[in-house]
Design a protein around this motif. Sequence first.
Motif, PDB file in Angstrom:
ATOM      1  N   PHE A 122       0.808  -1.091   0.023  1.00 58.22           N
ATOM      2  CA  PHE A 122      -0.031  -0.006  -0.089  1.00 58.22           C
ATOM      3  C   PHE A 122       0.853   1.193   0.001  1.00 58.22           C
ATOM      4  O   PHE A 122       0.743   2.164  -0.913  1.00 58.22           O
ATOM      5  CB  PHE A 122      -0.974   0.080   1.382  1.00 58.22           C
ATOM      6  N   HIS A 151      -5.330   3.793   6.695  1.00 60.91           N
ATOM      7  CA  HIS A 151      -4.817   4.277   5.245  1.00 60.91           C
ATOM      8  C   HIS A 151      -5.182   5.996   5.031  1.00 60.91           C
ATOM      9  O   HIS A 151      -4.074   6.107   4.295  1.00 60.91           O
ATOM     10  CB  HIS A 151      -5.776   3.182   4.284  1.00 60.91           C
ATOM     11  N   ASP A 200      -8.330   7.354 -11.513  1.00 57.64           N
ATOM     12  CA  ASP A 200      -9.103   7.747 -10.054  1.00 57.64           C
ATOM     13  C   ASP A 200      -7.934   7.690  -9.171  1.00 57.64           C
ATOM     14  O   ASP A 200      -7.941   8.103  -7.832  1.00 57.64           O
ATOM     15  CB  ASP A 200      -9.843   6.439  -9.696  1.00 57.64           C
ATOM     16  N   TYR A 201      -6.963   6.653  -9.364  1.00 57.97           N
ATOM     17  CA  TYR A 201      -5.772   6.364  -8.381  1.00 57.97           C
ATOM     18  C   TYR A 201      -4.473   6.717  -8.675  1.00 57.97           C
ATOM     19  O   TYR A 201      -3.766   7.085  -7.871  1.00 57.97           O
ATOM     20  CB  TYR A 201      -5.917   4.830  -8.192  1.00 57.97           C
ATOM     21  N   ALA A 255     -13.040   3.821   3.142  1.00 58.64           N
ATOM     22  CA  ALA A 255     -11.944   4.902   3.445  1.00 58.64           C
ATOM     23  C   ALA A 255     -11.200   5.195   2.120  1.00 58.64           C
ATOM     24  O   ALA A 255     -11.128   4.212   1.260  1.00 58.64           O
ATOM     25  CB  ALA A 255     -10.946   4.100   4.396  1.00 58.64           C
ATOM     26  N   TYR A 256     -10.921   6.424   1.807  1.00 57.61           N
ATOM     27  CA  TYR A 256     -10.812   6.881   0.832  1.00 57.61           C
ATOM     28  C   TYR A 256      -9.196   7.614   0.879  1.00 57.61           C
ATOM     29  O   TYR A 256      -9.230   8.921   0.516  1.00 57.61           O
ATOM     30  CB  TYR A 256     -11.582   7.776   0.104  1.00 57.61           C
ATOM     31  N   PRO A 257      -8.098   6.819   0.998  1.00 60.97           N
ATOM     32  CA  PRO A 257      -6.571   7.541   1.064  1.00 60.97           C
ATOM     33  C   PRO A 257      -6.465   8.127  -0.346  1.00 60.97           C
ATOM     34  O   PRO A 257      -5.849   9.318  -0.402  1.00 60.97           O
ATOM     35  CB  PRO A 257      -5.899   6.336   1.284  1.00 60.97           C
ATOM     36  N   SER A 258      -6.992   7.784  -1.471  1.00 59.28           N
ATOM     37  CA  SER A 258      -6.786   8.373  -2.792  1.00 59.28           C
ATOM     38  C   SER A 258      -7.411   9.920  -2.873  1.00 59.28           C
ATOM     39  O   SER A 258      -6.634  10.662  -3.375  1.00 59.28           O
ATOM     40  CB  SER A 258      -7.401   7.725  -4.091  1.00 59.28           C
ATOM     41  N   SER A 259      -8.563  10.119  -2.155  1.00 65.34           N
ATOM     42  CA  SER A 259      -9.131  11.404  -2.022  1.00 65.34           C
ATOM     43  C   SER A 259      -8.195  12.406  -1.364  1.00 65.34           C
ATOM     44  O   SER A 259      -8.146  13.803  -1.390  1.00 65.34           O
ATOM     45  CB  SER A 259     -10.511  11.403  -1.566  1.00 65.34           C
ATOM     46  N   GLU A 300      -9.628   0.448  -1.009  1.00 68.05           N
ATOM     47  CA  GLU A 300     -10.795   1.394  -0.609  1.00 68.05           C
ATOM     48  C   GLU A 300     -12.010   0.311  -0.853  1.00 68.05           C
ATOM     49  O   GLU A 300     -13.149   0.751  -1.011  1.00 68.05           O
ATOM     50  CB  GLU A 300     -10.829   2.112  -1.796  1.00 68.05           C
ATOM     51  N   ALA A 338       2.396   1.786  -3.331  1.00 68.75           N
ATOM     52  CA  ALA A 338       1.573   2.334  -4.480  1.00 68.75           C
ATOM     53  C   ALA A 338       1.103   3.688  -4.218  1.00 68.75           C
ATOM     54  O   ALA A 338       1.087   4.554  -5.180  1.00 68.75           O
ATOM     55  CB  ALA A 338       0.377   1.460  -4.291  1.00 68.75           C
ATOM     56  N   LEU A 339       1.059   4.068  -2.676  1.00 70.53           N
ATOM     57  CA  LEU A 339       0.618   5.801  -2.602  1.00 70.53           C
ATOM     58  C   LEU A 339       1.807   6.497  -2.897  1.00 70.53           C
ATOM     59  O   LEU A 339       1.436   7.587  -3.371  1.00 70.53           O
ATOM     60  CB  LEU A 339       0.436   5.448  -0.939  1.00 70.53           C
ATOM     61  N   THR A 377      -3.924  -2.303  -6.140  1.00 72.16           N
ATOM     62  CA  THR A 377      -3.608  -2.343  -4.681  1.00 72.16           C
ATOM     63  C   THR A 377      -4.427  -1.186  -3.948  1.00 72.16           C
ATOM     64  O   THR A 377      -5.045  -1.507  -2.970  1.00 72.16           O
ATOM     65  CB  THR A 377      -2.191  -2.179  -4.112  1.00 72.16           C
ATOM     66  N   ARG A 405     -19.507  -6.546  -5.138  1.00 76.72           N
ATOM     67  CA  ARG A 405     -20.636  -5.466  -4.785  1.00 76.72           C
ATOM     68  C   ARG A 405     -21.596  -5.476  -5.941  1.00 76.72           C
ATOM     69  O   ARG A 405     -22.288  -4.535  -6.284  1.00 76.72           O
ATOM     70  CB  ARG A 405     -19.800  -3.924  -4.911  1.00 76.72           C
ATOM     71  N   SER A 424      -0.248  -1.314  -8.751  1.00 75.49           N
ATOM     72  CA  SER A 424      -0.097  -0.047  -8.111  1.00 75.49           C
ATOM     73  C   SER A 424      -1.670   0.180  -7.887  1.00 75.49           C
ATOM     74  O   SER A 424      -2.502   0.494  -6.897  1.00 75.49           O
ATOM     75  CB  SER A 424       0.511   1.110  -8.356  1.00 75.49           C
ATOM     76  N   GLU A 439     -20.349   0.312  -9.123  1.00 75.53           N
ATOM     77  CA  GLU A 439     -20.318  -0.118  -7.741  1.00 75.53           C
ATOM     78  C   GLU A 439     -20.015   0.921  -6.732  1.00 75.53           C
ATOM     79  O   GLU A 439     -20.122   0.646  -5.398  1.00 75.53           O
ATOM     80  CB  GLU A 439     -19.019  -1.010  -7.537  1.00 75.53           C
ATOM     81  N   HIS A 440     -19.762   2.123  -7.086  1.00 78.58           N
ATOM     82  CA  HIS A 440     -19.475   3.335  -6.023  1.00 78.58           C
ATOM     83  C   HIS A 440     -20.865   3.209  -5.311  1.00 78.58           C
ATOM     84  O   HIS A 440     -20.531   3.299  -3.991  1.00 78.58           O
ATOM     85  CB  HIS A 440     -19.468   4.572  -6.678  1.00 78.58           C
TER      86      HIS A 440
END
Lengths: 428, 428
Positions: free
Chosen positions: A78, A166, A356-357, A131-135, B410, A81-82, B405, A289, B402, A256-257
């Motif tokens: 993680f 995260h 998105d990511y 949880a939205y670490p990307s946001s 999320e 990737a982050l 992951t 989902r 990435s 799926e959102h």
Amino acid sequence: MKLITAEQFLNNNADQSSAADDEKKIDQAVLEIIQEVRSSGDKALYDYTKKFDKVELDQLAVTEEEFLEAEKQVSDSFIQALRKAQQNISEFHQNQMEKSWFVNKEPGIMLGQKVTPLEKVGVYIPGGKAAYPSSVLMNVIPARLAGVETVAITTPPQSDGSINPHVLVAAKQAGADKVYKLGGAQAIAALAYGTESIPKVAKIVGPGNAFVARAKKWVYGDVAIDMIAGPSEICVLADDTASPKYIAADLLSQAEHDESARAVCVTISEPLAEQVIMEVRQQASRLERKEIIDQSLEQFGKVILAADKEEAFNVVNIIAPEHLELMIENPQEQLEYVKNAGAIFLGSYSPEPLGDYFAGPNHTLPTSATAAFASPLGVYDFIKKSSVIQYSQEALREAASSIQTLAETEGLTAHSNAIQVRKDGPHA
Amino acid sequence: MKLITAEQFLNNNADQSSAADDEKKIDQAVLEIIQEVRSSGDKALYDYTKKFDKVELDQLAVTEEEFLEAEKQVSDSFIQALRKAQQNISEFHQNQMEKSWFVNKEPGIMLGQKVTPLEKVGVYIPGGKAAYPSSVLMNVIPARLAGVETVAITTPPQSDGSINPHVLVAAKQAGADKVYKLGGAQAIAALAYGTESIPKVAKIVGPGNAFVARAKKWVYGDVAIDMIAGPSEICVLADDTASPKYIAADLLSQAEHDESARAVCVTISEPLAEQVIMEVRQQASRLERKEIIDQSLEQFGKVILAADKEEAFNVVNIIAPEHLELMIENPQEQLEYVKNAGAIFLGSYSPEPLGDYFAGPNHTLPTSATAAFASPLGVYDFIKKSSVIQYSQEALREAASSIQTLAETEGLTAHSNAIQVRKDGPHA
């Protein structure tokens, strides 16, 4: 997932107005919360957190120990990737940096535009089930690049009073100054007006549920906001060169959102339309989902069959989608026909999740056809401009009669007087 | 005009919240008007124009004959002055033009930002007692430069059904496509949602009274707006090198706008403070709009005495004035201390009316301390951006793990699936 013609779509699209009744009910609750936070400050925040998040907090700010604890709880993959995502997001957004400029128009005349970062910014990050670490990255990075002094995140606590690790790791990595355990309309009110422990900010950004969105609309004007976000959307414009399998996967990733997410495919190929519908059905059955996906597709999923390319682009521009995929031959060459879209993904290997990511452009994008007038979140959201004007005595004298003529035309004689006293001199 | 210390100012400035009670009454009327325009279209527009403007119109759009007639009614000196102003405004705003950009980040990766003008824009120009040809230029010119296809002006008709000829001449010269005889909240509603004769626009800009401002707040989100404008403001920061006479004239030029206009002088020189107050009194007695000026100064006029330079700039930045004049020694060198201001006028020969009418920078500026987060109107208000992402198959393959992951962190497994199907290939 329904198949309809472009004509049917265009005829039914007349009133895209928002659901006014739902909004009224939400507004009543939201306005009460805003009022209460303004009058009772922190006390209201603790009370609402107990009521809505079912947790009694001792303090709102996440502690240094909690950040350290979070780091231990996330995987190395993680963090890897982050970091890569952060690198790409920083690099892309650096292209948006703006500088002050000044020009000497003529001798004695200097004009300019001064760029200043916003001082304090609040970022709302949704919590609850997901949880939205990307946001976190997408909102904090451009603010930091702009030079914002203080970036504060608010996000609702989990029922044990903690914040998803995260999210905390992403907040630390992106350089947020503070994370507060606070969600809903009360978080927006606290950021807009300030309380004992949460400083007032100049602008609030970030996604949220309907309460957060309406609260942002209400505080707008007293504070800046990025946008009022609606349900997430994808529109795939595809021709026979596209893989129905890829198209279906991308439509499903949007669906799926949540139940109100909108997935639409526009094509002039009837065989493709039918294959996409079939593929969607097949892949959906295998996805985790599935329930959310089915509801989203049932209500909002569409394949729209256009008569020709022109009609297809017309439909796309009316939808003004948050995400637009052009899975067509030579997509770059068709870019000029796209008038309204938040982000545009070209070709078969640029699926929405890439944006998105990871790719770098912001994933905070205009929804609900607002791409007709709004832009992705960017560095430009975190600065403001001031005009600068400097005239010499001689330059003003030359301009004087024009200014006085225009001022007097508008009946503003004290404006004319401000020029006249300078013609007369300071001791006249 | 009162003399107070910076300390007194800072202590009394805690709650700058807007006057909620007045707003509620206005909102009720405004919401009814918006609803009525949405449901009855043109009919509502004619009815409201009869009710509020006391005139029965046959059609809303100004005719070609009316434009020609207007040209005959204005003076040559007005046209000359207008042309010079237009030239300066165009030249300044050309510095704000933005272009699309695309970068090849790595082989197989193209990222970019596409800039597209808004398609239709509405400009509100106040009418009634006064006429504002300068506002026509300031709003229409940047829209035209941005490449907006249709720029429509709405402005309330005079009681004989005509529009002020100076406004019509300015509209023609700046290149507006249409002028509609329509004012108030009904004009904002018509632009936001469209009627039989008025097309819906993407963004509404321009100043207006409290009804117009509240209507803009209500339609915000369904359509973009420039800002919610409050009363006009000036803040003059002056030292002993400044002429009390010039300072007073500039304060008075602001105060004549209307009773709620705000004119403030900040200084660290007590003798200057006293001279300014005396000069204001003397000059005011000779000015045409004395009554308005007296009411404005009585309620909102202040000279604020600061202990030192730092405190003075602190007061300025808290006021975040629409117009800031730096009548101090070497004003350019002090520019860095200004954080919040709409437009900044440097030195003794750059009075506010120079910027209001002529110099080139926009006179539509953030008011009510919103300069803390908002910018002058500019070309950037009339474009929007779309991100562009294109990855090759190879580039996506390298990014795949990435992305997957982060998506899985999320809980968005259909996002991960959209990557997976591309790893598997179209026929797997």
